[in-house]
Design a protein around this motif. Structure first.
Motif, short mmCIF file in Angstrom:
data_model
loop_
_atom_site.label_atom_id
_atom_site.label_comp_id
_atom_site.label_asym_id
_atom_site.label_seq_id
_atom_site.Cartn_x
_atom_site.Cartn_y
_atom_site.Cartn_z
N ARG A 106 -22.72 52.81 -20.01
CA ARG A 106 -21.35 52.34 -19.51
C ARG A 106 -20.56 53.38 -18.51
NH1 ARG A 106 -18.15 48.75 -22.50
NH2 ARG A 106 -16.18 49.78 -22.28
N ILE A 107 -20.59 52.88 -17.55
CA ILE A 107 -19.97 54.07 -16.04
C ILE A 107 -18.58 53.23 -15.69
CG2 ILE A 107 -20.49 54.81 -13.90
CD1 ILE A 107 -23.50 54.39 -14.56
N TRP A 108 -17.76 54.32 -15.33
CA TRP A 108 -16.43 53.96 -14.75
C TRP A 108 -16.16 54.42 -13.52
CZ3 TRP A 108 -11.12 55.16 -16.96
CH2 TRP A 108 -10.10 54.66 -16.42
N SER A 109 -16.03 53.64 -12.31
CA SER A 109 -15.65 54.25 -10.90
C SER A 109 -14.11 54.02 -10.96
CB SER A 109 -16.47 53.49 -9.98
OG SER A 109 -15.82 53.93 -8.72
N ALA A 110 -13.28 54.89 -10.98
CA ALA A 110 -11.92 55.07 -11.15
C ALA A 110 -11.32 55.21 -9.72
CB ALA A 110 -11.28 56.02 -12.07
N GLY A 111 -10.57 54.36 -9.14
CA GLY A 111 -10.11 54.65 -7.79
C GLY A 111 -11.36 54.34 -6.60
N CYS A 112 -12.06 53.17 -6.97
CA CYS A 112 -13.23 52.49 -6.24
C CYS A 112 -12.85 52.21 -4.90
CB CYS A 112 -13.93 51.65 -7.14
SG CYS A 112 -13.04 50.11 -7.17
N ALA A 113 -11.73 51.78 -4.55
CA ALA A 113 -11.37 51.37 -3.04
C ALA A 113 -12.22 50.30 -2.85
CB ALA A 113 -11.53 52.46 -2.04
N SER A 114 -12.95 50.21 -1.72
CA SER A 114 -13.62 48.72 -1.35
C SER A 114 -15.09 48.79 -1.89
CB SER A 114 -13.80 48.90 0.40
OG SER A 114 -14.28 50.09 0.71
N GLU A 147 -5.25 45.79 -4.50
CA GLU A 147 -5.66 44.28 -4.66
C GLU A 147 -6.78 43.81 -3.55
OE1 GLU A 147 -6.15 42.37 -7.15
OE2 GLU A 147 -4.71 42.89 -8.60
N ASP A 148 -6.01 44.40 -2.32
CA ASP A 148 -6.68 44.03 -1.10
C ASP A 148 -8.10 44.87 -0.97
OD1 ASP A 148 -4.78 42.53 -0.30
OD2 ASP A 148 -3.89 44.05 0.95
N ALA A 149 -7.98 45.93 -1.61
CA ALA A 149 -9.50 46.79 -1.38
C ALA A 149 -10.25 46.19 -2.44
CB ALA A 149 -9.12 48.34 -1.72
N LEU A 150 -10.03 45.73 -3.67
CA LEU A 150 -10.61 45.15 -4.84
C LEU A 150 -11.20 43.65 -4.26
CD1 LEU A 150 -8.53 45.99 -7.83
CD2 LEU A 150 -10.65 46.90 -7.23
N ASN A 151 -10.37 43.10 -3.52
CA ASN A 151 -11.05 41.64 -2.81
C ASN A 151 -12.04 41.92 -2.12
OD1 ASN A 151 -8.99 39.97 -4.47
ND2 ASN A 151 -7.47 40.15 -2.77
N GLN A 152 -11.92 42.93 -1.21
CA GLN A 152 -13.03 43.47 -0.28
C GLN A 152 -14.18 43.81 -0.99
OE1 GLN A 152 -11.98 46.20 2.58
NE2 GLN A 152 -14.25 46.58 3.35
N ALA A 153 -14.24 44.63 -2.28
CA ALA A 153 -15.15 45.09 -3.17
C ALA A 153 -15.99 43.89 -3.84
CB ALA A 153 -14.65 46.14 -3.98
N ARG A 154 -15.29 43.00 -4.33
CA ARG A 154 -15.72 41.86 -4.86
C ARG A 154 -16.79 41.04 -4.02
NH1 ARG A 154 -10.31 41.55 -7.17
NH2 ARG A 154 -10.32 42.21 -9.30
N LEU A 155 -16.24 40.77 -2.64
CA LEU A 155 -17.23 40.08 -1.74
C LEU A 155 -18.49 40.91 -1.49
CD1 LEU A 155 -14.47 39.15 1.01
CD2 LEU A 155 -15.58 37.86 -0.69
N ALA A 156 -18.70 42.20 -1.64
CA ALA A 156 -19.82 43.02 -1.48
C ALA A 156 -20.33 42.96 0.00
CB ALA A 156 -20.86 42.83 -2.63
N THR A 157 -19.37 42.67 0.84
CA THR A 157 -20.10 42.53 2.09
C THR A 157 -19.56 43.53 3.19
OG1 THR A 157 -19.74 40.10 1.83
CG2 THR A 157 -19.93 40.75 4.06
N TYR A 158 -20.64 44.37 3.84
CA TYR A 158 -20.05 45.44 4.76
C TYR A 158 -20.69 45.22 6.14
CZ TYR A 158 -19.16 46.99 -0.03
OH TYR A 158 -18.57 47.27 -1.14
#
Length: 631
Positions: A106-114, A147-158
């Motif tokens: 189990r790994i936690w990335s806290a403050g993961c941004a995008s 939430e905006d950064a999390l939505n971008q992260a969920r897309l996993a598109t860069y």
């Protein structure tokens, strides 16, 4: 721009944000927070925080823009490559070696941004474990408050720029190209779980093997950093690893974490085995034959507590009275009916001394709090003296079960002390020299203590300055990315404008007629090559000049009234033939067509002019060619 440490208007703004939106910024560093809010205010041309609070009340949608400004989402794949190399070569292999093959990681990335660092962790774990074992064993929790950064992260598109720090081999292996975007592999994406999490208000994720929080703590003040680190300590397994940003040192929190590699900001959790843990181990290790003995021992412990000679009560963390011994019941007139009652409802909570505030002090300072010689009136003439000790009962370093409060009757000793004091007054004269020496020693000790505190303060200030510089660096990086985006947009627009200009020039150059465009002030804005051939003036000689100021063979004054009619839209189309003299001095008949510019914001007129004789000649030549073809 400098800010005051405390600004009432700014504090009122923070209170409003907490009450109306539930987002508590009070733990953030004031200088950084004020600078980010002021940046948003400058865009809105708002002068002070009070006006900005009024603006937020009228425009609730502004909160989203403010939040995006405060939360600086600066992150990349493999940020600080040397640190990630150490993680890949030392930390992750060691972490896996200490696990059974069936154990989950189990790994936690806290403050993961995008999400770049969360996917970096996924890439490194797949490289070590392989795809199948990674999907079965690894869970990566990635959290942020944006939430905006999390939505971008969920897309996993860069974009291509976003993934340029990923080595070519890994980029080809873990990203799919869709259009002009790079998409992280979907089969691995399922092992990375994104969610909103507030480090100050939400419970930490537990049973962690590795916790990554890079350049997140530096935005908070020292007190808030301590609270967050205590939660991190609770969430990590024993042992567990903490990976921080390059500006975060943890110099003041050595009781929670110890450096493993300070250069790369990698720390390990300080072990903490408490009484509860040892009891659980003992309970799990007994067999059926000895379970009865353990039960008897527990009853024996309860009876020992109840018959203790000192009055004692136990209050759980929720403020409920859960235990009291016989001495406490007798001393404070309590009964078993008072068990499970809120402590604040009982007289003992405030008499003979206010205990509720002392309980809070014991929790906050994580140490026993003692009071001596507390006076308790039994009657008008009789006084009782109690020593009171409030001891916090900790389950772990960060979790409390409750408090134990002990009342020791010291009335007899106080009376003896009074007698001794009367006798000691006779000895005070002889002790003056000793007292003086003692005071000198205390003064020296205080000076040393003061020097030590100054050094610690200086160290904290240096650490805070380092964090502030790193914060400003991230702000500058964010601003630079914004400027680059604007520059690309301007470049694209310039390219498009140049293409349109070339296209228009090509059209004007292809027409077999003279074209002149004039604006509403009669100044020339377009003058093609056919007009140059008619009157002998180049475009650079007439551009911006009034058509009525030109000295050419065309009677331009006769055009004034028709041009005005066209500008005012009285007439949509006019044509005429004027006698004129071309650039070679030859008399010609000049055909002119006058039309207004339509469909655009700019007002103006288009003049089309041709030599009638030349056009007739061209038509005659064309007819002859057509006849030859027919013959």
């Amino acid at each position: 721009m400098t800010f005051a440490e405390t600004d009432p208007e700014f504090e009122n703004l923070l209170i409003y944000l907490r009450q109306s939106r539930g987002f508590d910024f009070t733990g953030y560093k004031r200088s950084t927070l004020m600078r980010r809010v002021s940046k948003r205010m400058q865009l809105l041309t708002i002068e002070n925080f009070e006006e900005y609070l009024d603006y937020l009340e009228v425009h609730p949608e502004e909160f989203n823009y403010l939040l995006n400004t405060i939360l600086i989402n600066v992150t990349t794949f493999f940020r600080d490559l040397a640190a990630w190399k150490y993680i890949a070569e030392e930390i992750l292999p060691n972490l896996i070696r200490n696990k059974k093959t069936s154990d989950q990681i189990r790994i936690w990335s806290a403050g993961c941004a995008s999400g770049e660092e969360a996917y970096t962790l996924a890439i490194l774990m797949v490289e070590i474990l392989g795809v199948e074992e990674f999907r079965q064993r690894v869970k990566i929790y990635a959290t942020d408050v944006d939430e905006d950064a999390l939505n971008q992260a969920r897309l996993a598109t860069y974009s291509a720029k976003d993934v340029q720090t990923v080595p070519d081999e890994l980029r080809q292996k873990y990203f799919e190209i869709v259009g002009n975007r790079y998409v992280f592999r979907q089969d691995l994406r399922r092992s990375v779980i994104f969610g909103r999490h507030d480090l100050l208000q939400d419970a930490p994720i537990s049973r962690l093997d590795l916790l990554v929080s890079r350049n997140t703590l530096m935005y908070f003040n020292s007190e808030t950093q301590g609270r967050i680190l205590a939660r991190f300590h609770f969430g990590l397994n024993d042992p567990g690893y903490l990976f921080l940003g390059k500006a975060e040192m943890l110099l003041m929190h050595s009781s929670l974490f110890t450096p493993l590699d300070l250069k790369n900001r990698i720390f390990t959790k300080v072990s903490s085995v408490n009484i509860r843990d040892r009891l659980l181990i003992m309970a799990n290790s007994v067999d059926e034959e000895s379970s009865g003995r353990l039960s008897r021992n527990l009853r024996l412990r309860d009876m020992g507590f109840d018959t203790a000679p000192i009055a004692q009560i136990l209050i759980d963390f929720n403020g409920t009275l859960v235990m009291m011994n016989e001495q406490a019941r007798t001393l404070f007139a309590l009964s078993r009916k008072d068990l499970a009652r809120p402590f604040q409802d009982l007289e003992i909570s405030y008499r003979p001394v206010e205990l509720r505030s002392l309980i809070e002090e014991a929790y906050s300072e994580r140490r026993p709090v003692s009071l001596t010689n507390v006076e308790r009136y039994l009657s008008n003439t009789e006084m009782q003296y109690l020593d009171v000790q409030i001891t916090p009962l900790q389950e772990t370093d960060t979790s409390f079960l409750g408090v134990s409060i002990a009342f020791h009757d010291v009335t007899r000793y106080i009376k003896l002390q009074d007698a001794l004091q009367r006798s000691q007054q006779e000895l005070e004269t002889t002790n003056e020299e000793l007292q003086s020496t003692n005071e000198e020693l205390e003064t020296t000790n205080e000076e040393l203590q003061s020097t030590n505190e100054e050094l610690e303060t200086t160290n904290e200030e240096l650490q805070s300055t380092n964090e502030e510089l790193e914060t400003m660096n991230e702000e500058l990086q964010s601003t630079n990315e914004e400027l680059q985006t604007i520059n690309r947009e301007l470049s694209d627009r310039t390219t498009e404008l140049n293409r349109i200009n070339i296209f228009m020039s090509s059209i004007l150059g292809s027409l077999q007629a003279g074209i002149v465009v004039i604006d509403s002030s009669f100044n020339i804005s377009t003058w093609n090559y056919m007009v140059e051939d008619l009157w002998g003036l180049r475009i650079d000689e007439v551009l911006g000049q009034s058509i009525f100021s030109l000295d050419i063979g065309l009677p331009v004054e006769q055009l004034r009234s028709p041009i005005r009619d066209s500008l005012s839209r009285k007439k949509q189309f006019q044509e005429m033939i004027l006698d004129a003299t071309n650039r070679r001095g030859r008399q010609i008949k000049c055909y002119l067509a006058i039309t207004p510019l339509l469909g655009i914001e700019m007002q103006g007129v288009i003049l089309m002019m041709v030599d009638v004789e030349k056009v007739s000649s061209m038509i005659s030549t064309q007819e002859m060619e057509e006849r030859r073809e027919q013959d």
